[in-house]
Motif scaffolding. Sequence first.
Motif, short mmCIF file in Angstrom:
data_model
loop_
_atom_site.label_atom_id
_atom_site.label_comp_id
_atom_site.label_asym_id
_atom_site.label_seq_id
_atom_site.Cartn_x
_atom_site.Cartn_y
_atom_site.Cartn_z
N MET A 12 -8.44 5.47 5.51
CA MET A 12 -8.49 6.78 4.87
C MET A 12 -7.44 6.96 3.78
O MET A 12 -7.30 8.05 3.23
N SER A 13 -6.68 5.90 3.43
CA SER A 13 -5.81 6.00 2.26
C SER A 13 -6.68 5.93 1.01
O SER A 13 -7.85 5.54 1.05
N THR A 14 -6.10 6.30 -0.13
CA THR A 14 -6.85 6.24 -1.38
C THR A 14 -7.28 4.81 -1.70
O THR A 14 -8.40 4.58 -2.15
N GLY A 15 -6.39 3.85 -1.46
CA GLY A 15 -6.73 2.46 -1.70
C GLY A 15 -7.87 1.98 -0.81
O GLY A 15 -8.69 1.16 -1.22
N TYR A 16 -7.93 2.49 0.40
CA TYR A 16 -9.00 2.14 1.34
C TYR A 16 -10.34 2.70 0.85
O TYR A 16 -11.36 2.00 0.83
N ASP B 60 0.84 -1.18 0.00
CA ASP B 60 0.00 0.00 0.00
C ASP B 60 0.88 1.24 0.00
O ASP B 60 1.44 1.61 1.01
N GLU B 61 1.01 1.84 -1.17
CA GLU B 61 1.79 3.07 -1.28
C GLU B 61 0.87 4.21 -1.65
O GLU B 61 1.27 5.17 -2.28
N SER B 62 -0.40 4.08 -1.26
CA SER B 62 -1.39 5.08 -1.62
C SER B 62 -1.06 6.41 -0.95
O SER B 62 -0.57 6.46 0.16
N SER B 63 -1.40 7.47 -1.67
CA SER B 63 -1.12 8.81 -1.17
C SER B 63 -2.00 9.14 0.02
O SER B 63 -3.14 8.73 0.11
N ALA C 253 -2.02 1.20 -11.74
CA ALA C 253 -2.45 0.15 -10.83
C ALA C 253 -2.48 0.71 -9.42
O ALA C 253 -1.48 1.21 -8.92
N LEU C 254 -3.63 0.66 -8.79
CA LEU C 254 -3.81 1.15 -7.43
C LEU C 254 -4.05 -0.02 -6.49
O LEU C 254 -5.06 -0.71 -6.62
N PRO C 255 -3.16 -0.28 -5.55
CA PRO C 255 -3.40 -1.36 -4.59
C PRO C 255 -4.56 -0.99 -3.65
O PRO C 255 -4.59 0.09 -3.08
N LEU C 256 -5.52 -1.90 -3.52
CA LEU C 256 -6.56 -1.71 -2.53
C LEU C 256 -5.96 -1.97 -1.16
O LEU C 256 -5.19 -2.90 -0.97
N SER C 257 -6.32 -1.14 -0.20
CA SER C 257 -5.56 -1.09 1.05
C SER C 257 -6.46 -1.12 2.27
O SER C 257 -7.56 -0.56 2.26
#
Length: 441
Positions: A344-348, A48-51, A336-340
């Motif tokens: 409150m991350s973008t993937g979440y 999870d490297e979401s912003s 590609a966006l990892p679901l996280s």
Amino acid sequence: MESQGTRGEAAPPHLDSIECLVADTEDAAGNGPGDLPDLEGGSVTSEDESSDLLSSGAASSQAHELVRSLAEDDGADQTSEYGLPIDLVSLHAPAAFPAYSIYHGGGEHFTTKRKETPRMARRSSADIDYVWENGRRYCGEYFMPNDPAEQERLLLLHTVYMGMFDGELTTAPLDNPTHILDVGAGTGEWVEDMADLYKDCEVTGIDIANVFPKSVHPNVFFEIDDAEMHWERPNDHYDLIHFRNMVGAFRDWSAVYEQAFRVAKPGGWIEVLDMNEYEGFGNFFSNFEPASVIHRAGRDLLQGSLMSGRPRNVAHLEPRLLYDAGFVDIRVTDHALPLSPREMSTGYLCLHSVAEGMEATAMRILTRYMGWTAEEVRRVSEAIRSEMLSIIYNYEKAKGFIIKVRVITARKPETTPRPSPWNPGSEVQALEVDEEVQPIE
């Protein structure tokens, strides 16, 4: 001059992407694009490297109300991701609007006041074909509902897109645009944010349903219109024509792109972006037997969409369609966006948007074309939702659990149409494809 609203050279740090540049000259012709990346391609990260950035300063405050409710539900700190109270973030700032409407007339200068119910309907609100089926409200033959529950999900989805692209609203290189058109505007957050970013520009959003906001910027115009019908819009008019989240919306995307080409200014842009919800879910479906009801639901949803004449696939993101419509400088970028599970991350937020949209996506297609009952759809949708939310917390099972997004931009030539076999004496030139992987920083 660096344009507002476009991303820089480096990819956002939380996304992997592959970029492909097609037709980088106006007179490119011949056989068109060669081998192009599909949505199966591209590097993928399971981490999870979401912003942490949920949206830009122009994002909708309504969307943040939904984000805040998610935070309250999960017991999250409402200031930890922002550094400010959440209700003070991303509100539209007041500004001057010196331009005046050309296409919409009136001749009055824009003011700092927001307009109330400012829409010009090409169809009257009374003519909208609303239909209630199985407890959901639809418009015409479109498979997705437009009731309050779906409107709330669209607000959240806008926040997801803003997070995915680090607050940038478009990847098209705009320079002082005067007219922008958003096709399938829905609840209108993108239109509002673009109008706030480009204050001298008329931003028009169209949709088949009247779910537009009631109070909007003075340079915003919402219209009830069906993009599958003939576009009663002036030729060579728009700096940008924007499509987002329109999977399964049209029977004939080629005809839609041809009309977009006609109304785009010479040198104007088209941008199309969509999620591919089926790719990257391989590990999710591998947790169940092929004969399970969850596999059956996935197969029937695809088959039912084909039977409806509006396939739920990403065929409309094929660059050849834009090339055939007349566009050049076609750029394809896959993300590609990892679901996280990280709150409150973008993937979440993306995970919640997809999970909460299962019933909305499946109900009409499965009951109308595949013989399912409404109760079966609700039960299976809830099962898929629950499994998604539980698997994401299991590191091994969640590997590769991603959402892929393709973005295509293309430009209308400044000059005459490209040479073609119907233009005797024209030269036929091959297109070059240049693939570039954008590194994660």
